[in-house]
Motif scaffolding. Structure first.
Motif, PDB file in Angstrom:
ATOM      1  N   PHE A 197       0.850  -1.185   0.000  1.00 47.14           N
ATOM      2  CA  PHE A 197       0.000   0.000   0.000  1.00 47.14           C
ATOM      3  C   PHE A 197       0.887   1.236   0.000  1.00 47.14           C
ATOM      4  O   PHE A 197       2.022   1.199   0.474  1.00 47.14           O
ATOM      5  N   PHE A 198       0.363   2.304  -0.564  1.00 47.95           N
ATOM      6  CA  PHE A 198       1.146   3.527  -0.668  1.00 47.95           C
ATOM      7  C   PHE A 198       1.272   4.197   0.700  1.00 47.95           C
ATOM      8  O   PHE A 198       0.318   4.251   1.482  1.00 47.95           O
ATOM      9  N   SER A 199       2.470   4.717   0.966  1.00 41.29           N
ATOM     10  CA  SER A 199       2.762   5.314   2.271  1.00 41.29           C
ATOM     11  C   SER A 199       2.304   6.762   2.389  1.00 41.29           C
ATOM     12  O   SER A 199       2.351   7.328   3.477  1.00 41.29           O
ATOM     13  N   HIS A 200       1.910   7.375   1.268  1.00 41.81           N
ATOM     14  CA  HIS A 200       1.503   8.795   1.237  1.00 41.81           C
ATOM     15  C   HIS A 200       2.672   9.699   1.657  1.00 41.81           C
ATOM     16  O   HIS A 200       2.498  10.671   2.395  1.00 41.81           O
ATOM     17  N   GLY A 201       3.835   9.391   1.145  1.00 40.63           N
ATOM     18  CA  GLY A 201       5.035  10.178   1.367  1.00 40.63           C
ATOM     19  C   GLY A 201       6.160   9.589   0.528  1.00 40.63           C
ATOM     20  O   GLY A 201       6.013   8.517  -0.066  1.00 40.63           O
ATOM     21  N   ARG A 202       7.278  10.290   0.479  1.00 44.24           N
ATOM     22  CA  ARG A 202       8.374   9.862  -0.396  1.00 44.24           C
ATOM     23  C   ARG A 202       9.547   9.327   0.428  1.00 44.24           C
ATOM     24  O   ARG A 202      10.013   9.971   1.350  1.00 44.24           O
ATOM     25  N   GLU A 203      10.002   8.150   0.060  1.00 47.59           N
ATOM     26  CA  GLU A 203      11.112   7.425   0.698  1.00 47.59           C
ATOM     27  C   GLU A 203      10.754   7.083   2.149  1.00 47.59           C
ATOM     28  O   GLU A 203      11.267   7.655   3.100  1.00 47.59           O
ATOM     29  N   SER A 204       9.840   6.136   2.278  1.00 45.95           N
ATOM     30  CA  SER A 204       9.390   5.723   3.605  1.00 45.95           C
ATOM     31  C   SER A 204      10.537   5.074   4.371  1.00 45.95           C
ATOM     32  O   SER A 204      11.362   4.364   3.808  1.00 45.95           O
ATOM     33  N   HIS A 205      10.583   5.351   5.662  1.00 41.49           N
ATOM     34  CA  HIS A 205      11.698   4.844   6.470  1.00 41.49           C
ATOM     35  C   HIS A 205      11.162   4.210   7.767  1.00 41.49           C
ATOM     36  O   HIS A 205      10.771   3.061   7.775  1.00 41.49           O
ATOM     37  N   GLY A 206      11.154   4.968   8.885  1.00 41.49           N
ATOM     38  CA  GLY A 206      10.728   4.385  10.144  1.00 41.49           C
ATOM     39  C   GLY A 206       9.235   4.118  10.181  1.00 41.49           C
ATOM     40  O   GLY A 206       8.438   4.855   9.601  1.00 41.49           O
ATOM     41  N   LEU A 207       8.852   3.031  10.869  1.00 48.04           N
ATOM     42  CA  LEU A 207       7.431   2.737  11.066  1.00 48.04           C
ATOM     43  C   LEU A 207       7.257   1.965  12.369  1.00 48.04           C
ATOM     44  O   LEU A 207       8.149   1.232  12.806  1.00 48.04           O
ATOM     45  N   TRP A 208       6.112   2.185  13.014  1.00 50.69           N
ATOM     46  CA  TRP A 208       5.877   1.624  14.346  1.00 50.69           C
ATOM     47  C   TRP A 208       4.372   1.568  14.572  1.00 50.69           C
ATOM     48  O   TRP A 208       3.632   2.441  14.126  1.00 50.69           O
ATOM     49  N   THR A 209       3.924   0.537  15.297  1.00 51.39           N
ATOM     50  CA  THR A 209       2.502   0.389  15.579  1.00 51.39           C
ATOM     51  C   THR A 209       2.197   0.742  17.029  1.00 51.39           C
ATOM     52  O   THR A 209       3.101   0.778  17.874  1.00 51.39           O
ATOM     53  N   ASN A 210       0.925   1.018  17.301  1.00 48.22           N
ATOM     54  CA  ASN A 210       0.505   1.263  18.677  1.00 48.22           C
ATOM     55  C   ASN A 210       0.394  -0.069  19.420  1.00 48.22           C
ATOM     56  O   ASN A 210       0.405  -1.144  18.806  1.00 48.22           O
ATOM     57  N   PRO A 211       0.290  -0.061  20.749  1.00 55.54           N
ATOM     58  CA  PRO A 211       0.246  -1.323  21.498  1.00 55.54           C
ATOM     59  C   PRO A 211      -0.909  -2.235  21.103  1.00 55.54           C
ATOM     60  O   PRO A 211      -0.789  -3.463  21.197  1.00 55.54           O
ATOM     61  N   PRO A 256       4.211   6.043  27.576  1.00 55.00           N
ATOM     62  CA  PRO A 256       5.022   6.048  28.780  1.00 55.00           C
ATOM     63  C   PRO A 256       4.339   5.348  29.960  1.00 55.00           C
ATOM     64  O   PRO A 256       3.139   5.519  30.195  1.00 55.00           O
ATOM     65  N   GLY A 257       5.119   4.536  30.668  1.00 53.04           N
ATOM     66  CA  GLY A 257       4.611   3.805  31.817  1.00 53.04           C
ATOM     67  C   GLY A 257       4.056   2.446  31.499  1.00 53.04           C
ATOM     68  O   GLY A 257       3.662   1.692  32.396  1.00 53.04           O
ATOM     69  N   VAL A 258       4.019   2.091  30.219  1.00 45.03           N
ATOM     70  CA  VAL A 258       3.496   0.801  29.780  1.00 45.03           C
ATOM     71  C   VAL A 258       4.601   0.039  29.040  1.00 45.03           C
ATOM     72  O   VAL A 258       5.320   0.630  28.238  1.00 45.03           O
ATOM     73  N   LYS A 259       4.743  -1.260  29.317  1.00 50.50           N
ATOM     74  CA  LYS A 259       5.765  -2.047  28.654  1.00 50.50           C
ATOM     75  C   LYS A 259       5.534  -2.031  27.142  1.00 50.50           C
ATOM     76  O   LYS A 259       4.430  -2.271  26.663  1.00 50.50           O
ATOM     77  N   GLY A 260       6.617  -1.742  26.428  1.00 49.12           N
ATOM     78  CA  GLY A 260       6.533  -1.640  24.970  1.00 49.12           C
ATOM     79  C   GLY A 260       7.305  -2.729  24.267  1.00 49.12           C
ATOM     80  O   GLY A 260       7.610  -3.789  24.837  1.00 49.12           O
ATOM     81  N   GLN A 261       7.671  -2.448  23.018  1.00 46.25           N
ATOM     82  CA  GLN A 261       8.296  -3.471  22.178  1.00 46.25           C
ATOM     83  C   GLN A 261       9.692  -3.868  22.631  1.00 46.25           C
ATOM     84  O   GLN A 261      10.182  -4.926  22.263  1.00 46.25           O
ATOM     85  N   THR A 262      10.361  -3.013  23.408  1.00 48.97           N
ATOM     86  CA  THR A 262      11.717  -3.356  23.853  1.00 48.97           C
ATOM     87  C   THR A 262      11.718  -4.045  25.212  1.00 48.97           C
ATOM     88  O   THR A 262      12.785  -4.344  25.750  1.00 48.97           O
TER      89      THR A 262
END
Length: 454
Positions: free
Chosen positions: A366-380, A447-453
């Motif tokens: 799917f198209f990213s709606h921007g040029r040269e997509s790089h970082g991406l991350w999802t919510n919990p 913040p305050g919630v365990k994340g991906q790391t």
């Protein structure tokens, strides 16, 4: 430009403006809960800034300043002097500049309260308070006045040549930073780093760990017992036993070096990440236009090799798993002319992770709606996806001349729904606006919630 194309662009601009202005209640109804603490942080390599986006409104809340401009009213310290703004490339060469150069990597601590950001060119890292949204270690500016900044930027922690990506250990006690120009990893004690940044006479570096030529990134297995190290110079992956002591600190020992030349002949693997279930580690092979996946269990067998098409140039990977499916997303640097509304855009590759091991492949994009997509991350909740872009939007487009972030509803991960294109705007300095430019890493933090790391 013909009439049809004008109408398409007019519609695209209106849709983007409407999406960006959607109220928080709409976003919550469309994509599930958005916590009031949630923020998206984006590192901008050319402007040396961090943009903070509030996902409830999909607007820029603030910009964190990693430059040292306007700490003094005299011309050598200013960003803009006599109405003249330097180019982004030239600004870091202004006399007496002591700020960040090439802000790049970013990662949240396991509890989401800290961010670590690397300055590739300034050979240092900064720690950011993700709640207060400010640089830790800044000091009051003794030359402060009506035309200067109230704070003086911290020098961060000097580590060595080309600190590319920082990664917190799973227990949050250490920060491992790959020094891409020195063939080693700097391992920092986080508590000591905080004390050092706040003025204590301590050294935060526990040790320098020799590793592969050109180390790009470290990522830990779910148990925190193994560390994987990828390279941008050789087709190898180092695997270290972390060997945590009673104090929670590592005593690392190299376990093995994997030959990945069959997957990455050119030896350029800038990014990797383990899956949330901890079973797999996925690698982005940028010059090979491919991803690969290996088991995180000893033996580290190759599970999949996924082609992304000619000149796909993958940057980062992210995982989304919810009631409607399990996928791997890969941001592609390639820019295609045939984007939505005829506007040039990169794409995000979709890999069906639920397919049989060995048979997983790119099933769509799917198209990213921007040029040269790089970082991406999802919510919990794995219902929202945010994407950063390196290149500015083209003339004649809704956010022409701006670097943009895009937001998607991924409640159905195979059918992402575009929500908003967010222009990153400027950092307001006393002498003028510094445009946020060339986004690299992006993280979604609660913040305050365990994340991906964690």
């Amino acid at each position: 430009m013909n009439a049809n194309r004008r109408e398409i662009l007019k519609y695209t601009a209106a849709a983007a403006a409407t999406a960006a202005a959607l109220p928080a209640s709409f976003a919550q109804n469309a994509t599930g809960s958005i916590d009031a603490r949630d923020r998206v942080f984006i590192t901008n390599e050319d402007s040396n800034t961090l943009v903070v986006i509030d996902p409830r409104t999909n607007t820029v809340e603030t910009t964190i300043n990693l430059t040292s401009f306007d700490e003094d009213a005299r011309p050598p310290f200013r960003y803009i002097t006599a109405g003249i703004a330097p180019t982004h490339a030239a600004m870091i060469h202004k006399p007496l500049y002591h700020g960040c150069i090439d802000a790049h990597g970013a990662v949240p601590s396991p509890d989401g309260r800290l961010l670590a950001t690397s300055g590739r060119g300034s050979s240092n890292i900064y720690l950011i308070d993700a709640v207060e949204k400010r640089v830790i270690g800044n000091t009051p500016n003794l030359a402060a006045g009506p035309t200067t900044n109230p704070e003086r930027l911290s020098s961060g922690i000097l580590l060595g040549r080309e600190p590319h990506e920082p990664t917190f250990s799973r227990n949050g006690k250490e920060l491992w930073v790959t020094l891409r120009g020195e063939d080693r990893i700097a391992i920092l004690d986080v508590d000591r780093a905080l004390k050092q940044l706040r003025g204590s006479d301590v050294s935060s570096v526990r040790q320098f760990l020799p590793t592969l030529n050109g180390p790009a990134q470290v990522w830990f297995n779910r148990e925190g017992s193994l560390a994987f190290v990828a390279s941008q110079k050789v087709a190898q992956v180092d695997v270290f036993q972390v060997n945590l002591g009673a104090d929670g600190h590592s005593q690392p020992k190299r376990l093995t070096t994997l030959d990945i030349s069959a997957q990455d002949k050119l030896g350029f693997t800038p990014f990797m990440k383990t899956t949330p279930d901890g079973q797999e580690v996925w690698f982005s092979h940028k010059l090979a236009d491919a991803l690969s996946c290996r088991s995180t269990r000893e033996g580290f067998d190759l599970l999949d090799s996924v082609s992304l098409g000619a000149m796909g140039r993958p940057n980062h990977v992210e995982f989304v798993a919810n009631a409607k499916g399990s996928v791997v997303y890969a941001s592609l640097a390639r820019v295609d002319d045939s984007g939505p509304g005829g506007v040039a855009s990169s794409q995000i590759a979709i890999i069906d992770r639920s397919a049989k091991t060995g048979d997983r492949k790119m099933t769509g994009s799917f198209f990213s709606h921007g040029r040269e997509s790089h970082g991406l991350w999802t919510n919990p909740e794995n219902t929202l996806l945010y994407v950063a872009h390196e290149q500015d939007e083209l003339p004649g487009t809704p956010n022409a001349g701006q670097t943009v972030c895009s937001a998607f509803d991924v409640s159905d991960p195979f059918k992402p729904n575009f929500i908003a294109q967010i222009a990153l705007g400027n950092l307001a300095l006393p002498s003028g606006g510094l445009r946020n430019k060339k986004s690299i890493n992006l993280v979604y933090v609660r913040p305050g919630v365990k994340g991906q790391t964690a």
